[in-house]
Write a protein that holds these residues in place. Structure first.
Motif, short mmCIF file in Angstrom:
data_model
loop_
_atom_site.label_atom_id
_atom_site.label_comp_id
_atom_site.label_asym_id
_atom_site.label_seq_id
_atom_site.Cartn_x
_atom_site.Cartn_y
_atom_site.Cartn_z
N SER A 51 0.83 -1.21 0.00
CA SER A 51 0.00 0.00 0.00
C SER A 51 0.86 1.26 0.00
O SER A 51 0.35 2.37 -0.20
N ALA A 52 2.16 1.11 0.23
CA ALA A 52 3.06 2.28 0.22
C ALA A 52 3.26 2.78 -1.21
O ALA A 52 3.44 1.98 -2.13
N TYR A 53 3.23 4.08 -1.38
CA TYR A 53 3.48 4.66 -2.69
C TYR A 53 4.99 4.59 -2.99
O TYR A 53 5.80 4.46 -2.07
N PRO A 54 5.37 4.67 -4.26
CA PRO A 54 6.79 4.51 -4.62
C PRO A 54 7.74 5.39 -3.82
O PRO A 54 8.77 4.90 -3.33
N GLU A 55 7.43 6.66 -3.68
CA GLU A 55 8.33 7.55 -2.93
C GLU A 55 8.39 7.16 -1.46
O GLU A 55 9.42 7.33 -0.81
N THR A 86 5.71 -3.30 -5.88
CA THR A 86 4.79 -2.47 -6.66
C THR A 86 3.64 -1.99 -5.79
O THR A 86 3.05 -2.76 -5.03
N THR A 87 3.33 -0.73 -5.92
CA THR A 87 2.22 -0.14 -5.18
C THR A 87 0.89 -0.66 -5.70
O THR A 87 0.71 -0.86 -6.91
N PHE A 88 -0.06 -0.92 -4.76
CA PHE A 88 -1.41 -1.27 -5.19
C PHE A 88 -1.88 -0.21 -6.19
O PHE A 88 -1.64 0.99 -6.00
N ARG A 89 -2.55 -0.66 -7.25
CA ARG A 89 -2.96 0.32 -8.26
C ARG A 89 -4.23 -0.10 -8.98
O ARG A 89 -4.59 -1.28 -8.99
N THR A 90 -4.86 0.85 -9.57
CA THR A 90 -5.97 0.59 -10.49
C THR A 90 -5.56 1.18 -11.84
O THR A 90 -4.67 2.03 -11.92
N GLU A 91 -6.22 0.72 -12.88
CA GLU A 91 -5.84 1.15 -14.22
C GLU A 91 -7.06 1.64 -14.98
O GLU A 91 -8.17 1.14 -14.78
N SER A 92 -6.84 2.61 -15.86
CA SER A 92 -7.93 3.20 -16.64
C SER A 92 -8.18 2.37 -17.89
O SER A 92 -7.86 1.18 -17.96
N ASP A 101 -4.05 3.58 -20.15
CA ASP A 101 -3.86 4.99 -20.45
C ASP A 101 -3.40 5.76 -19.22
O ASP A 101 -2.70 6.77 -19.32
N GLU A 102 -3.79 5.24 -18.06
CA GLU A 102 -3.42 5.92 -16.81
C GLU A 102 -3.41 4.91 -15.67
O GLU A 102 -4.22 3.99 -15.62
N VAL A 103 -2.45 5.07 -14.77
CA VAL A 103 -2.34 4.23 -13.59
C VAL A 103 -2.59 5.09 -12.36
O VAL A 103 -2.04 6.20 -12.25
N THR A 104 -3.43 4.59 -11.44
CA THR A 104 -3.72 5.32 -10.21
C THR A 104 -3.32 4.46 -9.02
O THR A 104 -3.75 3.30 -8.90
N PHE A 105 -2.49 5.02 -8.15
CA PHE A 105 -2.08 4.29 -6.95
C PHE A 105 -3.18 4.32 -5.92
O PHE A 105 -3.85 5.35 -5.73
N VAL A 106 -3.40 3.19 -5.24
CA VAL A 106 -4.46 3.08 -4.23
C VAL A 106 -3.89 2.39 -3.00
O VAL A 106 -2.78 1.88 -3.01
N ARG A 107 -4.68 2.38 -1.95
CA ARG A 107 -4.25 1.73 -0.71
C ARG A 107 -4.93 0.38 -0.51
O ARG A 107 -4.71 -0.28 0.49
N SER A 108 -5.73 -0.06 -1.47
CA SER A 108 -6.57 -1.25 -1.31
C SER A 108 -6.00 -2.46 -2.05
O SER A 108 -5.83 -2.42 -3.28
N LEU A 109 -5.74 -3.54 -1.33
CA LEU A 109 -5.28 -4.78 -1.95
C LEU A 109 -6.35 -5.33 -2.89
O LEU A 109 -6.04 -5.80 -3.99
N ALA A 110 -7.60 -5.27 -2.48
CA ALA A 110 -8.69 -5.81 -3.31
C ALA A 110 -8.75 -5.12 -4.66
O ALA A 110 -8.94 -5.76 -5.70
N GLU A 111 -8.59 -3.79 -4.66
CA GLU A 111 -8.60 -3.05 -5.92
C GLU A 111 -7.45 -3.48 -6.82
O GLU A 111 -7.58 -3.55 -8.04
N ASP A 112 -6.33 -3.77 -6.21
CA ASP A 112 -5.15 -4.18 -6.97
C ASP A 112 -5.34 -5.58 -7.56
O ASP A 112 -5.04 -5.81 -8.74
N LEU A 113 -5.84 -6.50 -6.76
CA LEU A 113 -5.94 -7.89 -7.21
C LEU A 113 -6.99 -8.08 -8.31
O LEU A 113 -6.83 -8.94 -9.17
N LYS A 114 -8.02 -7.27 -8.30
CA LYS A 114 -9.09 -7.50 -9.27
C LYS A 114 -8.70 -7.09 -10.70
O LYS A 114 -9.42 -7.38 -11.64
N ARG A 115 -7.55 -6.43 -10.87
CA ARG A 115 -7.07 -6.07 -12.21
C ARG A 115 -6.15 -7.15 -12.78
O ARG A 115 -5.70 -7.05 -13.92
N ARG A 116 -5.86 -8.19 -12.01
CA ARG A 116 -4.93 -9.22 -12.49
C ARG A 116 -5.61 -10.17 -13.47
O ARG A 116 -6.83 -10.19 -13.60
#
Length: 405
Positions: A51-55, A86-92, A101-116
């Motif tokens: 959930s940590a952002y890259p920086e 890799t930071t949890f992310r959602t994609e456009s 087209d765009e990647v958005t960083f999120v804090r949710s594991l569920a949001e990240d896993l559902k794009r796999r």
């Protein structure tokens, strides 16, 4: 579900997860390494999601590399080992069917896993060994089913290469592709045209060496993916025969796999080069395949000469391996023995050089050089002359005199 005894590769990476968690972030092992652990297979790359952002990740570790920071990936270096984090992310939307087209960083594991891509790859593992399974991936692993996460069509529109990954995983893992996932591949096969051939090549090459390569290849054909792959568009009969061969034994490396395919497609050496270049194969692979196909095509006709074995050279090992995989009825061990017994195996072994022609015969460099050396080389390989400098020089002198007349 828990994994009670983590593999050594995970144990070595636990300090990374612990550092992230101690800083207040979530961190998990994800992807193929979790899948393969549950399948009791060796694991390779250990990937981490957080959930940590890259920086934020970079502030926690002394040594990092921005391997894909725009997509949220930072390589953490620890004791000589690199861990992609890799930071949890959602994609456009994916207008090119390859990249978001765009990647958005999120804090949710569920949001990240559902794009796999597939449920068996959408598993996460906590440091304590607990498996996080939000899409019944464990059940699919147990049933040997390959199923897209959520709507298969959406997953394939996000990245059309996932269709090739489906048939590749089916071949490698010996899993059956779930009905709706399979239908979506067939309905969207044309999207493969948007994918770089280099990426398709990687998946197809792995498929050909999978434990159930026959099934993977048949599914590739059934879903019409081959219609969008160079040189495989209208060769279903040849591919069916190829699939049957793969049902008996798999190639041991990339070169064997591609040479066997070219042989089963009935390609000539020159056609093989054209075909391989369309797939962006390496010059080394193309060269070996070309020489192998030349010999294999001759073996189809009958016995081969010492010269034909000689000109195959270092490609002989590959050619004979492919012959064993094919339906050719040849004694490959006898051919290998015949090659070993050749008096020379490379023109550099010849006891006569261009310098000898100049110094001993007074010839000037030119076309006659190559012609004489080639004839002498052929005679030595055929056993008509011994590879002795004095004898070969005498032969060269006779040939030179003939050329002057």
């Amino acid at each position: 579900m828990y994994i009670n005894d983590l593999p050594a590769e995970f144990k070595a990476a636990l300090p990374i997860l612990e550092t992230l968690e101690n800083a207040g972030y979530e961190a998990y092992f994800v992807g193929g390494s979790v899948r393969d652990t549950l399948l009791e297979k060796p694991i390779h790359d250990v990937d981490i999601a957080t959930s940590a952002y890259p920086e934020e990740v970079k502030t926690l570790f002394n040594s990092t590399v921005d391997t894909g920071i725009e997509h949220g990936t930072v390589m953490i270096l620890d004791h000589g080992q690199g861990y992609e984090t890799t930071t949890f992310r959602t994609e456009s939307t994916y207008t090119d069917f390859r990249r978001p087209d765009e990647v958005t960083f999120v804090r949710s594991l569920a949001e990240d896993l559902k794009r796999r891509d597939f449920t068996v790859n959408a598993l996460a593992l906590k440091p304590n060994g607990e498996v996080v399974d939000l899409f019944d991936g464990v059940r699919d692993l147990q049933n040997k089913i390959l199923r897209a996460v959520g709507q298969a069509e959406e997953r394939f529109h996000e990245d059309a290469l996932r269709m090739m990954r489906a048939v590749r995983f089916a071949a490698q893992l010996d899993f059956k592709i779930e009905e709706h996932t399979r239908a979506a591949i067939k309905d969207n096969a044309a999207l493969l045209e948007h994918i770089a051939i280099e990426r398709i090549n990687v998946e197809f090459t792995k498929l050909l060496q999978g434990s159930n390569a026959r099934y993977g290849l048949l599914e590739m054909m059934a879903t019409k993916l081959n219609n969008y792959m160079p040189g495989l568009e209208n060769v279903d009969i040849d591919l069916l025969g190829f699939a049957e061969l793969l049902g008996q034994a798999q190639p041991k490396d990339d070169t064997q796999a591609w040479t066997l395919l070219a042989f089963e497609l009935g390609l000539t050496p020159s056609d093989t080069v054209i075909f391989m270049k369309k797939w962006k194969q390496s010059a080394a692979l193309i060269g070996t395949a070309k020489k192998s196909i030349a010999l294999l095509n001759e073996l189809r006709k009958g016995p081969v000469s010492a010269w034909q074995l000689y000109t195959t050279g270092q490609a002989l090992e590959n050619a004979l391996a492919v012959a064993d995989l094919s339906e050719l009825e040849v004694d490959t061990q006898a051919l290998a023995t015949q090659f070993t017994a050749l008096p020379i195996h490379d023109k550099r072994d010849l006891a006569l050089t261009g310098a000898d022609l100049t110094q001993e015969l007074g010839l000037q460099p030119g076309p006659i050089f190559g012609k004489i050396l080639h004839q002498v080389e052929q005679q030595v390989v055929a056993g008509e002359r011994t590879n002795q400098a004095s004898e070969l020089l005498a032969v060269a002198r006779t040939l030179a005199e003939k050329e002057k007349k």
